[in-house]
Scaffold this motif. Structure first.
Motif, short mmCIF file in Angstrom:
data_model
loop_
_atom_site.label_atom_id
_atom_site.label_comp_id
_atom_site.label_asym_id
_atom_site.label_seq_id
_atom_site.Cartn_x
_atom_site.Cartn_y
_atom_site.Cartn_z
N GLY A 1 42.64 28.84 47.30
CA GLY A 1 43.67 29.75 46.80
C GLY A 1 44.54 29.07 45.76
N GLU B 1 46.53 35.65 33.91
CA GLU B 1 46.40 36.80 34.80
C GLU B 1 47.65 37.03 35.65
OE1 GLU B 1 42.86 35.77 36.87
OE2 GLU B 1 41.56 36.48 35.25
N ILE B 2 48.32 35.95 35.97
CA ILE B 2 49.58 36.08 36.71
C ILE B 2 50.62 35.14 36.10
CG2 ILE B 2 48.52 36.73 38.92
CD1 ILE B 2 49.01 33.81 39.83
N GLN C 1 52.33 38.96 44.11
CA GLN C 1 51.33 38.73 43.08
C GLN C 1 50.39 37.59 43.48
OE1 GLN C 1 51.84 37.78 38.38
NE2 GLN C 1 52.90 36.59 39.87
N ASP D 1 44.82 31.42 32.78
CA ASP D 1 44.15 32.58 32.19
C ASP D 1 45.13 33.69 31.83
OD1 ASP D 1 41.72 31.38 32.42
OD2 ASP D 1 41.19 32.35 34.33
N ASP E 1 38.14 22.52 32.78
CA ASP E 1 36.79 22.27 33.33
C ASP E 1 36.87 21.98 34.83
OD1 ASP E 1 35.43 22.70 31.01
OD2 ASP E 1 35.54 20.59 30.36
N LYS F 1 44.41 28.49 38.06
CA LYS F 1 43.52 29.01 37.02
C LYS F 1 44.05 30.35 36.51
CE LYS F 1 38.73 30.20 36.01
NZ LYS F 1 38.84 31.66 35.97
N ALA F 2 44.54 31.17 37.41
CA ALA F 2 45.04 32.49 36.98
C ALA F 2 46.26 32.34 36.08
CB ALA F 2 45.37 33.34 38.20
N LEU G 1 46.38 37.80 44.21
CA LEU G 1 45.41 37.03 43.44
C LEU G 1 44.44 36.26 44.33
CD1 LEU G 1 45.05 35.97 40.22
CD2 LEU G 1 44.84 33.98 41.72
N VAL G 2 44.97 35.64 45.39
CA VAL G 2 44.07 34.80 46.19
C VAL G 2 43.08 35.64 47.02
CG1 VAL G 2 45.58 32.80 46.26
CG2 VAL G 2 45.75 34.51 48.07
N LEU H 1 37.38 25.16 36.64
CA LEU H 1 36.12 25.92 36.71
C LEU H 1 35.14 25.28 37.69
CD1 LEU H 1 35.28 26.89 33.03
CD2 LEU H 1 35.82 28.42 34.92
N ALA I 1 42.76 28.74 42.54
CA ALA I 1 42.66 30.05 41.89
C ALA I 1 43.99 30.43 41.25
CB ALA I 1 42.25 31.11 42.92
N LEU I 2 45.10 30.11 41.92
CA LEU I 2 46.41 30.42 41.35
C LEU I 2 46.64 29.63 40.05
CD1 LEU I 2 48.61 30.56 44.58
CD2 LEU I 2 48.04 32.48 43.09
#
Ligand SMILES: Cc1cc2nc3c(=O)[nH]c(=O)nc-3n(C[C@H](O)[C@H](O)[C@H](O)COP(=O)(O)OP(=O)(O)OC[C@H]3O[C@@H](n4cnc5c(N)ncnc54)[C@H](O)[C@@H]3O)c2cc1C
Ligand code: SF4
Ligand code: SF4
Lengths: 470, 444
Positions: free
Chosen positions: B51, B63-64, A23, B61, B20, B57-58, A27-28, B23, B54-55
């Protein structure tokens, strides 16, 4: 989701460590440098050779699994978002420079070679590879070729396309073909090399490229010109070109951009000026001397409030590096940074700058502008917040107007960042429906099952550009 | 990881992560070429700053889930913060990482041995200088009593993991308990006073590396500093902060702020890059505590690294000399990336006569020490170290200069690992400067 069977098959081709399905990995690799676009792939596969690329692609074609080739993921058009899932194909193992041919002035490299590394390798031999996208420290040659990237030196030296002599490409059916070669002249059949340049991974996978090199210019001089108003700066650009001088670099930055770039780089940029031009000329010492003198006087004739020359190469390099950080530096101001790539004929640059300002004001959005002014390629950048739906609507309208204006001035919707998923809905503005159809039929011929980077270049439906979140 | 754990972590990510700041990352990738784990992992985005952000943030969010792979990605991060100065967008990656790790560690049950080690180190040992002295005393006993010889000869050491074995070899001969306990609290220079400074002694520096602390105060005296060494000071809390023990770190921060604000001083001097950077970050650590925020800011604004104050007071103009030899410098990540001190050490080293300063390639890249990283992520740490040793060897240097105890031990380990102990040495910059000073100005 990839079935166990599929996973095993891929593993058999590239080895266990080169198939990722976690996962976190998905995602990355679900995004690139384009805001507002994200979609999860099913697996990330890193082939170790061109023949492994061919095996993977052939199998995907049989299974109708989408393949999204990916370099360093710095593109700005949602070119590598796996919109329909499938496999992200990484070029990280194909990262060798194969040959620098000093007799034919060419370099042959695998697609995963980093752009800057390639430049430095050829420069060590007194040769010059000019296309220098601002992301060159990160981007790969394969990515550059597929976006037909430009850079600070584009005005005089052209863009990536002008340096691609030959390619090795794996087609969607798994066949490997070679186009062009180390030839100065070659008219055997269609020019497939040019077709693949800028094809954004929608026609095949580039597994090797032979690039043209030129001798390193003898000297270079760098000038910074400051202005009280943006249009005077833009006029200077048109005047320089009209005076039959082609500088190697002619970059434009407005005041807000200069301010954020200075915030980051702290090299003492002039934050009091409303607009700044970064101008360079290279070549034989005598010619450079003459051109620079002429450029200085054109700047002054066009109301530059201050003109100065970089004292050393280190200072000049600091200026160029600062300019290259412009986009990312702007991102520090607001949560969402959306940049555009509208391009007009050089003579229209002042009109375009004026129009952008008018449009920003009309829609009450904050737009900063910088870019390759000498190429007529500006990057109006909107600072906004994706969470503010109402403002995003206005941003959308403003960009639509910027596109239409650019095309009306004889320009295009994208100068160097590519169409991807982001500008697919606008492609018809530039090409007309018949033009889009002609391109679609090329795509159909190469990739009948539409496995190569699906959802890019051609819009499926009429969806909005900036507000989308996949 | 259990489902309830994941849910709790996810919820706290949503409550506590600075959205923030998440983002603020525009995903340009400018940080990738500077990230040692991205490079050493063969360019895996999951081990890159872009990466990791992003993880995080996900997870916020939704998402994961914050599963083992997400945790793995964060665990693999060195926390070297090389991604910060190169980020045009100005993302405060270090703060995001610290917050994320804190949430994960506070909510995840760890295996019993790991728990025990963490507890012993973070709560039992580092906050208590007396116990640090006690432990260091034990190491001293081990080194001096003959036990070490026995242990090494008997092959007993082979029972330890490789990194521990090497660590045991490179640990310097530690001072006696007596000398650790009798530390001076106030020192005056022999020359007119130019600055009044407080010295942040540091827990490791004031025990295992005591001679380096003594060298530091000597140099400060030479350049005209009157020095106070507040007795109530504690360990800086960096190890805790970086390992997800934020509460502990905060309480140590408060103790230090209180200990130093009594003194009337121009600067607070540190000689360990890692500590200094964490002290600078106190203002961020305590930003949500109104009664501490301003005090922390005053404290943080006074922090200065030894090399920076030495340059300010003209130590590079002193006569300094060494035997004819090549020296090279390995940046301390936090000194460079957080305190932005990197010109000063080079300036000082270049001013030593007889020695030739040669910059190694990628001197600013982490050596892989990174707090306790080399003990818990040994494989990656050693891979990073191997690259580092290649670069140091290429300079043909006899002396590798460092500015942080962790880096110093790691470089010693690198030398030992390469079997170069008879040709190369690793030193702390103040020790070398003192050597160069005494060499040029022999005591009468
Ligand atoms: C801060 C910043 C500044 C930038 N400045 C510039 C600039 O000055 N000029 C400019 O032109 N662009 C610029 N860009 C855009 C971007 O960097 C370029 O488009 C670059 O060429 C992308 O390279 P990449 O390796 O990241 O490719 P990616 O983003 O990974 O991929 C780009 C496209 O190429 C395809 N692709 C990649 N490798 C292959 C392959 N081997 N075979 C087939 N298809 C492939 C992908 O599918 C995708 O469609 C900038 C981007 C950023 C973030
Ligand atoms: S952390 Fe900074 S440099 Fe890295 S991707 Fe994000 S914005 Fe770019
Ligand atoms: S702190 Fe260091 S290891 Fe961690 S992401 Fe940043 S550069 Fe990479």
């Amino acid at each position: 989701m990839l079935t166990n069977n599929a996973r095993e098959l891929l593993t058999a081709i590239v080895g266990k460590e080169n198939v990722e399905t976690s996962q976190a990995s998905k995602l990355v690799y679900s995004f690139d440098a384009t805001p507002q676009f994200q979609a999860m792939p099913d697996a990330i596969v890193s082939p170790r050779s061109a023949s492994e690329v061919a095996q993977v692609v052939k199998w995907c074609n049989e299974q109708e699994i989408p393949v999204v080739p990916r370099g360093s993921g710095t593109n700005l058009s949602a070119g590598t978002t796996p919109l329909q899932g499938g496999i992200v194909l990484l070029m990280k193992h194909l990262d060798k420079i194969l040959e620098i041919d000093e007799e034919n002035l060419t370099v042959t490299a695998q697609p995963g070679v980093n752009t800057l590394e390639l430049m430095e390798a050829v420069e060590a031999k007194g040769l010059f590879y000019p296309p220098d996208p601002s992301s060159m420290k990160i981007s790969q040659i394969g990515g550059n070729i597929n976006e037909n990237s430009g850079g600070l030196r584009g005005l005089k030296y052209g863009v990536t396309r002008d340096y691609v002599l030959g390619l090795e490409v794996v087609l969607p059916n798994g066949e490997k073909i070679r186009t062009g070669g180390k030839l100065a002249k070659d008219v055997a059949g269609y020019d497939l090399t040019r077709l693949f340049v800028g094809s954004e991974g929608t026609l095949g996978i580039i597994t090797e490229a032979t690039l043209k090199l030129i001798p390193m210019p003898e000297t270079k001089k760098t000038v910074l010109a400051l202005y009280e108003d943006m249009e005077a700066a833009a006029r200077t650009v048109s005047k320089i070109i009209a005076s039959k001088i082609i500088p190697s670099t002619l970059e434009f930055l407005d005041q807000p951009t200069v301010k954020v770039v200075e915030d980051f780089s702290k090299i003492g940029l002039p934050t009091h000026a409303k607009a700044v031009l970064l101008i360079e000329q290279d070549g034989d010492a005598a010619v450079v001397e003459k051109d620079i003198a002429r450029i200085l006087s054109i700047c002054e004739e066009n109301q530059a409030i201050e003109v100065s020359m970089a004292a050393s190469e280190a200072e000049a390099e600091a200026l160029r590096t600062a300019r290259r950080s412009a986009l990312s530096a702007l991102a520090r101001l607001k949560p969402t940074t959306i940049l555009e790539d509208a391009t007009v004929p050089r003579s229209e640059i002042a009109n375009m700058v004026y129009a952008i300002n008018q449009i920003a004001e009309k829609h009450q959005v904050e737009i900063c502008t910088f870019g390759h002014a000498g190429d007529g390629n500006l990057h109006p950048t909107c600072l906004t917040d994706a969470r503010d739906k109402e403002e995003m609507e206005r941003v959308e309208q403003a960009f639509e107007e910027i596109f239409t204006t650019a095309v009306a001035l004889g320009g295009t919707i994208t100068g160097e960042h590519g169409v991807g998923a982001m500008k697919a809905p606008y492609l018809h503005l530039k090409l007309g429906e018949a033009g889009v159809e002609a391109m679609r039929s090329i795509k159909q011929a190469f990739d009948p099952k539409n496995i190569m980077n699906p959802g890019k270049m051609f819009a499926n439906e009429n969806r909005k550009r900036v507000v989308v979140k996949q | 990881m259990k489902t309830v754990e994941k849910q709790r972590i996810q919820q706290q990510f949503q409550e506590k992560m600075d959205y923030d700041e998440l983002l603020n990352c525009m995903r340009c990738g400018f940080c990738l070429p500077s990230c040692p784990t991205y490079i050493e992992s063969g360019k895996d985005e999951a081990h890159s700053p872009r990466g990791r952000i992003a993880l995080m943030k996900a997870v916020v969010d939704g998402e994961i889930e914050p599963d083992e792979d997400v945790k793995r990605s964060l665990d693999m991060c060195l926390g070297c913060r090389a991604c910060e100065p190169v980020c045009p967008s100005g993302v405060n990656y270090g703060h995001l990482l610290e917050q994320a790790r804190d949430i994960i560690y506070q909510n995840q049950k760890q295996s019993l041995p790991v728990q025990a080690v963490r507890k012993a180190a973070f709560q039992g040992l580092f906050p208590h200088q007396q116990r640090m002295i006690g432990l260091t005393g034990l190491i001293g006993f081990y080194q001096r009593s003959g036990l070490r010889t026995v242990a090494r000869k008997s092959g007993m050491m082979k029972l330890l993991p490789e990194s521990m074995q090497l660590m045991e070899r490179v640990l310097p001969d530690v001072p006696t308990s007596k000398s650790m306990k009798q530390r001076p609290r106030h020192l005056r220079p022999a020359v007119p006073v130019k600055k009044r400074v407080a010295f942040f002694a540091g827990c490791l520096m004031d025990t295992v590396f005591l001679p380096t602390n003594e060298a530091t105060t000597k140099l400060l005296q030479y350049v005209g500093c009157e020095i106070v060494v507040p007795e109530a000071q504690a360990c800086c809390g960096a190890l805790h902060g970086h390992s997800g023990e934020k509460q502990q770190a905060k309480s140590m921060a408060k103790r230090n702020i209180a200990a130093f604000e009594a003194a009337e001083i121009d600067y607070i001097i540190t000689n360990a890059g890692g500590c200094g950077a964490f002290l600078v970050d106190y203002s961020h650590l305590l930003k949500d505590e109104p009664e501490w925020k301003d005090r922390a800011e005053v404290f943080s604004s006074k922090i200065k690294d030894i090399s920076s104050v030495l340059v300010e007071l003209g130590f590079d103009k002193f006569s300094l000399s060494l035997q004819d030899e090549i020296i090279t410098y390995q940046d301390s990540c936090h000194l460079k990336n957080v305190q932005k001190t990197f010109m000063e050490p080079r300036k000082l080293l270049s001013s030593i006569e007889g020695a030739q300063y040669v910059e190694m390639k990628d001197a600013g890249r982490c050596c892989g020490s990174a707090g306790i990283y080399n003990l818990v992520e040994t494989e990656m740490s050693m891979q990073i170290l191997d690259y580092k040793m290649e670069q140091t060897k290429a300079t043909k240097a006899k002396t590798i200069v460092t500015a942080n105890p962790g880096c110093l031990l790691q470089m010693k380990l690198g030398i030992e690992k390469e079997g170069l102990s008879d040709q190369m040495r690793a030193v702390h910059i103040v020790d070398l400067l003192l050597e160069a000073y005494e060499n040029a100005n022999p005591p009468a």
